[in-house]
Every structure is written in C-alpha cells, then in structure tokens.
Design an enzyme around this catalytic site. Sequence first.
Site, PDB file in Angstrom:
ATOM      1  N   ASP A  78      16.634 -12.718-150.810  1.00  0.00           N
ATOM      2  CA  ASP A  78      15.896 -13.261-151.947  1.00  0.00           C
ATOM      3  C   ASP A  78      16.848 -13.710-153.047  1.00  0.00           C
ATOM      4  O   ASP A  78      16.425 -14.335-154.020  1.00  0.00           O
ATOM      5  CB  ASP A  78      14.950 -12.200-152.524  1.00  0.00           C
ATOM      6  CG  ASP A  78      13.592 -12.232-151.832  1.00  0.00           C
ATOM      7  OD1 ASP A  78      13.376 -13.116-150.993  1.00  0.00           O
ATOM      8  OD2 ASP A  78      12.759 -11.362-152.128  1.00  0.00           O
ATOM      9  N   ASP A 120       6.661 -12.761-143.593  1.00  0.00           N
ATOM     10  CA  ASP A 120       7.266 -11.914-144.621  1.00  0.00           C
ATOM     11  C   ASP A 120       6.848 -10.455-144.437  1.00  0.00           C
ATOM     12  O   ASP A 120       5.866 -10.154-143.747  1.00  0.00           O
ATOM     13  CB  ASP A 120       6.803 -12.432-145.993  1.00  0.00           C
ATOM     14  CG  ASP A 120       7.787 -12.128-147.104  1.00  0.00           C
ATOM     15  OD1 ASP A 120       8.682 -11.292-146.903  1.00  0.00           O
ATOM     16  OD2 ASP A 120       7.641 -12.721-148.194  1.00  0.00           O
TER      17      ASP A 120
END
Length: 756
Positions: A547, A477
């Site tokens: 997301d 990430d």
Amino acid sequence: MPITVEKNETLFHLKNSSVSYVIEILHNKYITHRYWGSVLSSYHGSNEIQMIDRGFATNPIPTLRDFSLNSLPLEYSTQGNGDHRIAGYQIRLENGTNVTDFSYVDYQVIQGKPKLTGLPATFGNQQDVTTLELTLEDAISQLKMILSYHLFENLPVITRTVRFENQSQQSVFLENTASLMIDLPSQQFDLITLDGSHTNEAGITRTPIRSGIQKIESSRGTSSPQHQPFMALTAPETTEFSGEVRAFHLIYSGNFSAQVEAEQYGSSRVVIGIHEGTFEWQLNPQETFQTPEAVLVYSETGLNAMSQTFHQLYQNHLAPTYFKEKERPILLNTWEANYFDLNEASLDKLANAAAEMGIELFVLDDGWFGKRQDDTSSLGDWTTDLTKLPHGIEGLAEKIRQKGMEFGLWFEPEMISKNSYLYDLHPDWALQVPHYPMTEGRRQFVLDLSRIDVQDYLIDVLSSYLDSGRISYIKWDMNRHLTEVASQLLTSVQQKEVSHRYVLGLYRILESLTTKYPHCLFENCSSGGGRFDPGMMHYMAQTWTSDNTDALSRTLIQYGYSFLYPPIMMGAHVSQVPNHQVGRITSLETRGHIAMSGNLGYELDFTQLDLNEKQEIHSQISFYKQMRPLFQFGQFFRLQMPNTFFASSWLFLNEDEAIIIYFNGLARPSVPVQYLPLHYLDESSDYVNQATGETFSGSELNKAGLTIPRIKEDFKTLLFHFKKKGLTEYKPYKIQLNMDFIRLFYKLRPLYLLSL
Ligand code: DGJ
C-alpha cells in the site's frame, strides 16, 4: 537418470546438472540426510557419519551404544524417542501419547510430478521433474508416512511434501506436520529472512546464526506482511554475486513457522511448515493428510542466482500458465484518485483521461457496491450501488471497453461487515467464538471460509460478475487478520483445524474460479503485500506489492521481494505527491522509473494533471510499452543493495538489451565516484548506450563498471538503456515529444472523444 538408487537400494542420489541431494537409509529404518549442494559426479559415502557415544545420548538400538537419534542427520523426525531437536512432525494417538516409531518400507521413482490435492504446488511434465517417494510405516499405530522429493531437471530446485495416511481403526491427531526438515552439517551460516509490516514489507534481515532455535512465524491467519514464509542460510561471505546459499520457501498462505536450530554438535536443523502452535488435525481411519509443498533452492553463485532460480521456478512452474508469457496491461487504479468517492460522471472523465494517456486497463477499486461510503459497511453485499453507478457495473464496464481499455474490479470476498444484508442473513458465517465478542479490524469481520456453503457463495458471487465477459481483471483484497478462529460446523476437537481449513477453503474457491475463468487476471492483495506468498501466486499472476506507493519506500520493498518474485509479479503504481503514505515528494520521472521496475500502473487523478505531467506520463507509457518485453520477461538482477543513504540499483537483461535503473537516495556531499559493475552482460558482445551512442564491451561494463554521474538531487533516478551493437538502433526515449505536437493533440482531443 536424475535419481539413482544405489547400495542395495539404500542410497538415493537426486542429481541434475547443478545440484545433488543424497539420502541414505540406515539400519533398514532411519532416513538420513547425507548431502545437499553443488552437483557431485557420484557419491560413495566419503563423509561417513561418525557414530560417537555421547553423554545423555539415548540409543534406539540397544546393542549400539554409539547410535543415537539426537545427533543423526535426519530427513524427518519427531520428539519422544531420542531426538530432542525441533521436531518435523508430532502425532498424538488416541490414548493421548506422543510417541511414534516409523520405519522405512520402500521407495518409488516417478517421472513427472503428481498433483497435490487441494493445495497449490509447483508443476512440471515428465521431462521437467522426477519424483522420489519414500514410504515409512509405524507398525504399532498403523500409520503411514510418504516423504516426496521432486527434482527439477533444469533448475537447482528440489521440492518436498509429506503425506500421512491412517490405516488403523482409530483416529489420531496430527499436532505438527512440517513440510520439510533437513539437518545440515555446519553452523557457519548467515540467516536471511524477509520481515516487515503493513506499508513496509519485505525488509532484508541478515544475521549470523547463533546457538539454539531461531524462528519466524505467522499465527495471524495469513502468511502476513510481518514475515515471508522463507529462510535462507548463506555462507558468511556470500554476496549478491558469489557464495553459497541454501534457501527454503513454503507454498502456503496461512499460519506458518520457519525455524533453524544450531544444535550442540555443530549441525543445523531447518524445519518449515504449517504453524505448529495454531494447528491440529484429526485424522480418521482411512483418511490422508497432505502438507503444503516446501521449495529448496541451492546457489553457489550468490543471492542473485538464488533469485533467478525462484523467478524461473515461479514464473514457469507455479503461476497460472495462461499468463506465463502474456504481457501485463498498464493499469489505472481508482483508489488513491477517488477512495470511496465515486460516481459515473467522474469515473467517465477519469477513464477518458486514462485512455488518452495510453492506459490499457481501468480498475475500479473499493466503494462501488452496497452502501459503501466508507469502511463501516457493505462487505459481503456484492451488488452495485446504483446511486453511484446507475448503469451498473456492466454499463460502466461496457463504456470503459468502448474507450479501448479493459475493465477490472475490486473485491474483498473473504470479509463481512456487520452493517450488511449478508450479516443479517447469515450472522453465523463470520468467524466467532460463541459468547465472546467478535474483534473488529478495519470495522470488518472475516467469513468462515472453512465452510463449504460460504465457499460456494463466494464462487457464485464472483462467477456472476465474470460471466458477463466484460471483466478481465479482479483485484482480490484481504485487509485484516483472523481472530476468534472457530467454526460452528466443526466439533470441539476440530477447532484447531480452522486456520488450515480456512486456507484450504480459500484455495478451493481460487481453484474453481481460475479454472472457470483462466483468462481473467487476478491481482493478489492483502493491504498490499500482506499475503504475497507462493501459494497465492499459484492462482494469481501478480500481487499489489504494498500500500506504500512512495518511490523511495518502494525501492526497499521491491528490492526485498525480488529475492523471491520476478518484477512481473509485483504491481507498482505511480501515485500522487506529496505521497499519501509518507508525505514525500519525488519527481514524476523517479516515480515512473521505480514503478516500471515492477508491473507499471498509475494510481492518481489523471483529470488533475497539468500539460507537462500529461506529456511526461504519456512518454513514460509509450516507453514502457516499447520496453515491456524486457521489463516483464527479462532477467532481473540486483546490482547494489540499498545503502545507508538509500542508493540502490538494478538491471533488466535479455538476449539483446539491458536497462539499468540507478536510484540516488539522499544526495550528499563528498561522495566517492561510483563505477557500477553490471556483472551479467554478455561478455562476447558490445553494447551501445541508447542515449549517447557510445559503445562499450560487455566485459568492461561488467568489470570496470559504468560511471554514475554526480547527482545533486534527492531521490533522482537514472535509467541507462544499452542495446547490443549490430541490432537495429532504438530511438532514444529521452527525446521529448515536441510541444507543438502535444498542443495539437489536446486540440484534437474533443474529436477523439467524440469518436469513442
Ligand atoms: C487495501 C488495498 O491494498 C488498497 O490498494 C485498496 O484496494 C484498499 N484496500 C481498498 O479498501
């Protein structure tokens, strides 16, 4: 011979079965662009350049009043001696001046494609790719420049890079080094870019080009969710199914710019490369500088054909080879189920539920390390929080594996929290400008990846986890952009190198880890698609697309990304409703169909499902497993661009089967009946609808279309599954599992769990 050298070695024709690209050397010096488009049987200069003595034009050859660099179609050019269009490169010499004067010297044709040192790039063997290298020199500054062209044999693809070599005794400064510049002889183009923001990535923007410069860029340190390093120029009439497209994509994960200039005399210059405003590079004597690779794709049959080319190129000649034909596991990710609230007992319950559903990979997301209760601490301290996981990551991973699933783990390696042991030990490892405050983003700071000690630290940390052999997946990430971009180890004149050195450092880490652990599946993530670019795809076979897990939003985001990336590269999860990002409620069926259109995964609390939901998810997973080769390795075509009511549809196709997913968007009254042409089925075959048993010819489905029944429900999806007639018939997945069977399954569940 895919590259022919003609006209006394002044004309280079790069040609395969679908595309031609022609370069000509003029006056033994200037490298001009002559043609790029549909394949030519041969080229003899029918489009001879018209030399015109124009106002304000300057003349590099005093005897030729009509010869000016400002209107010559060039392959790579600078400003300062007559070409006033956007520059491909700009070099500052030690005396502070910006003028250079390169002349063509010679060429080389190479079978195959040399590796790019330190940078991700497409690859191919001697049969796949032929390389042309053109060398130029500036005798005064003693600089050398090599323009490389790579022609792919079986795809309408040429890639380009540039290498600078300093053969002088003095340092020079590269202020601008685009990977590609090209002058096209028209302005009748629409410009397409993919633009957006966090949770709203890859929106398609299409506008006619206008006079002057149009530019997209990122100066955020990553390629960014705001703009993809991509531009396409299409004919105004181009659609998904027909018309010309010329597309450009940069294999790079940092600051970039992509520009098109519609100039005064009717041509268009395209330039794409590292962002010139945030970059400079000190090139010392005997050093070389290599630009990232730019990809050029040509299509004469519309945007779907462009996408097919990108998909094949990236799947076969860019992404990690081990995963090229490897089916991707169906995963359960803990983020939206647990966020930071983790403990061994609840994870164990979740894992049991996941195993029952048929999940193949259990991914532990953020929250497992340091003292991480929220986003205020611990990034950099990659040691397991034993209060949450007393048996450590190894213990948990082992338990998950015993339940028949692979284990995956989340990291955000490039970051550091002020509240961490790492920061106490190495405060200088964070990007910062002396005396100025460090700007927070998500309460965290960015490590200075330009430093080799930081790179080595991260390689060691990740290796220590991967060495256990129990982790088969890493989610990598990266949740903020770069500020205070400066490095304490570089000199004052090198500070504008930091952004690029950061990216090179990242690539070094990824190259090292993916070489050491070629079987570990890395998932690229930057708050979703914040760094979804071909540079990252070279190391990581899939990306967490966004997301935003709302089904409707995902139809738009996945649609946009499909311009460049095949569905197998896009992580897509079924999540809870009301959706955590937008609050929308969509059916489990819809969420399943949209997630299957990427790389299917789940991100919700399986322990809270009711019986019907369990049954439905179970059947989604078994259907997907059955159809996985088609979803993951079939061709993907867009059939219907999302309209104002958000309806859209797409097609998965292989030799034997087709799946069409239709998304209804908003239900509305008085809609016209829709007959959806499928365009790409095999017209010499008949297809059987697996739900109804009806047979239709491929040609009627392609041309007359498929009737979409009237739908009175927002966001409803329909899935049509066709199989070529004559193949073993497939049991329709719509047959729901018998409720008695389900009840029996749950009765036996304790026995099943005991057996684990
Ligand atoms: C952002 C990612 O995109 C999410 O999926 C999740 O991993 C969080 N970071 C965790 O902090």
